[in-house]
Design an enzyme around this catalytic site. Sequence first.
Site, PDB file in Angstrom:
ATOM      1  N   GLU A 334       0.805  -1.233   0.000  1.00 30.34           N
ATOM      2  CA  GLU A 334       0.000   0.000   0.000  1.00 30.34           C
ATOM      3  C   GLU A 334       0.840   1.286   0.000  1.00 30.34           C
ATOM      4  OE1 GLU A 334      -3.832  -1.586   2.545  1.00 30.34           O
ATOM      5  OE2 GLU A 334      -2.121  -0.894   3.651  1.00 30.34           O
TER       6      GLU A 334
HETATM    7  C1  TNX Z   1      -4.482  -3.872   4.910  1.00 33.28           C
HETATM    8  S1  TNX Z   1      -3.172  -5.892   3.496  1.00 33.28           S
HETATM    9  C2  TNX Z   1      -3.191  -3.670   5.344  1.00 33.28           C
HETATM   10  C3  TNX Z   1      -2.968  -3.163   6.714  1.00 33.28           C
HETATM   11  C4  TNX Z   1      -4.245  -2.996   7.460  1.00 33.28           C
HETATM   12  C5  TNX Z   1      -5.217  -4.098   7.122  1.00 33.28           C
HETATM   13  C6  TNX Z   1      -6.491  -4.051   7.887  1.00 33.28           C
HETATM   14  C7  TNX Z   1      -1.923  -5.139   3.972  1.00 33.28           C
HETATM   15  C8  TNX Z   1      -0.677  -5.730   3.613  1.00 33.28           C
HETATM   16  N1  TNX Z   1      -2.070  -3.992   4.662  1.00 33.28           N
HETATM   17  O1  TNX Z   1      -2.240  -1.971   6.670  1.00 33.28           O
HETATM   18  O2  TNX Z   1      -3.954  -2.989   8.817  1.00 33.28           O
HETATM   19  O3  TNX Z   1      -5.507  -4.037   5.750  1.00 33.28           O
HETATM   20  O4  TNX Z   1      -7.286  -5.161   7.620  1.00 33.28           O
END
Ligand code: TNX
Length: 523
Positions: A334
């Site tokens: 992300e």
């Molecule tokens: C996605 S999936 C994230 C996290 C969040 C989570 C909450 C991923 C690698 N990153 O930053 O905490 O969703 O469900």
Amino acid sequence: MRIRLVPVLAVIVLSLPLTVTTASGGPKPIPLPISLATVIPAPAEAETETEGFRLGPETVIGAAGAARPIAEQLAAALRPATGYELPVRSGAAGIDLLLNKGADQRLGDEGYALTVRPGGVELRANRPAGLFAGVQTLRQLLPPEIEADSVQQRDWVLPGGRIVDRPRYAYRGAMLDLARHFHTPAEVKRYIDQISRFKINHLHLHLADDQGWRIQIDSWPRLATVGGAEGTGVRGIGGGYLTKADYRDLVRYAAERFVTIVPEIDMPGHVNAAQVAYPELTCDGVAPRPRIDIRVGYSSLCAGKEITYRFAEDVIRELAEMTPGPYLHIGGDEAHSTPHADYLAFQERVLPLVRKHGKIPAGWQEIAQAPAARDDAVVQYWNHEGATAPVVAAAGSGAKVLLSPANKAYLDMQYDLLTPGGLHWAGTIEVRTAYDWDPGTLLSGVPEESILGVEAPLWSETLRDLADLEFLAFPRLVALAELAWSPRATHDWDSFRMRLGAYGPRWTRQGVRFYSSPQIRWS
Ligand code: TNX
């Protein structure tokens, strides 16, 4: 003596229709009788026999050399409820733990063979990890009262038969997010105790994110003292960090339970807490405000600044020094505010730093876009829309894929929209949803040989204390543990839910606050 030799599923299917009608008219489940076929995760092979082994005040545990500490763990687990002395001695005894030293090829490094007869119990494995796994099985063969911490007056009989067991995948993992809310070393230890009972062998610690930094780094001390100060975390609740001594103690505690710690520092996104502590880590050098909300994707390291790589290498070096396990996770998810070219440039420099310091790089699936995420790198799949082309390509050139599909394996997704705690951006996950999939065929284009295993992440935006963690982890973590350990041929929802229902009283005894899913008939 009547000997029954039946495969696991037959025994369980036979037990399925057992219900009686209560005075109120509702069906009441008859407890599933404990046998070698009721173990979770399901063993690869189990044969049940009618006559078992009775533990008594005179029972001795036999073990020598490297088997001895595991025998001591077994004795310590059985003493409180039985009240028996259970001395551990070398030489033949009532319960023998034996190391084959590689002689039995079928068992590999983590498998075991357990034989229970009226005359005694024999647990064999090639390596200590296999003995530990066998001990977890053995503990499930005793009645739930064995979990009590005071003497219980009852018979202690291990049902008879033989199990030959080994894992499907080498990596069976759980992840805890210490960044969004800090969890203390005592809480992490309790989680390790619980997950290791289901043969989970890796614990991934998410140690830094926008809201907090949770590990002492000597060359950048403010990361922990500022990034882990009181009031860091979602809604400004809590705070704290692991000192190096805390971390090493956790590594040792986990290793005694055959769990390998995998540390993660998330980069180049998810770095707001680091930038609050060291504003020079932003492109403009201006300190951002501390964040206590749960948004993602706004922070980024500056790929064009040299200090970024000094920071990354210092952190990687210090983490590698205190981590005996093979993996070091650098996040990579992300990074929505990192320009794509910068993301690739960053990973091309940082992934090799992990190897330079002697570790195998692991990262969330986005790292697969970088050519350096090849060879032995671990790409953690978290999406739920199927493998992306970069993930398929990385697997094709040697990378291993760790499966954490958010719509099945994310323990922070709510069970349904009414259960407390958790989020639901990837959907809701009842126990059956967590269980009913096959890691070997989930991703088209990624062959089973490229699958390293399964990991169940528990993000803690909404989770404060241990009760919150346990409610979301149990029972779903057990479903994922079974997918990672048990052969595909044992996969059977009806069998699983009966065995899980029978496990409930053990959690109740241990004070584990699990979710009593309506999909399960709890004993
Ligand atoms: C996605 S999936 C994230 C996290 C969040 C989570 C909450 C991923 C690698 N990153 O930053 O905490 O969703 O469900």
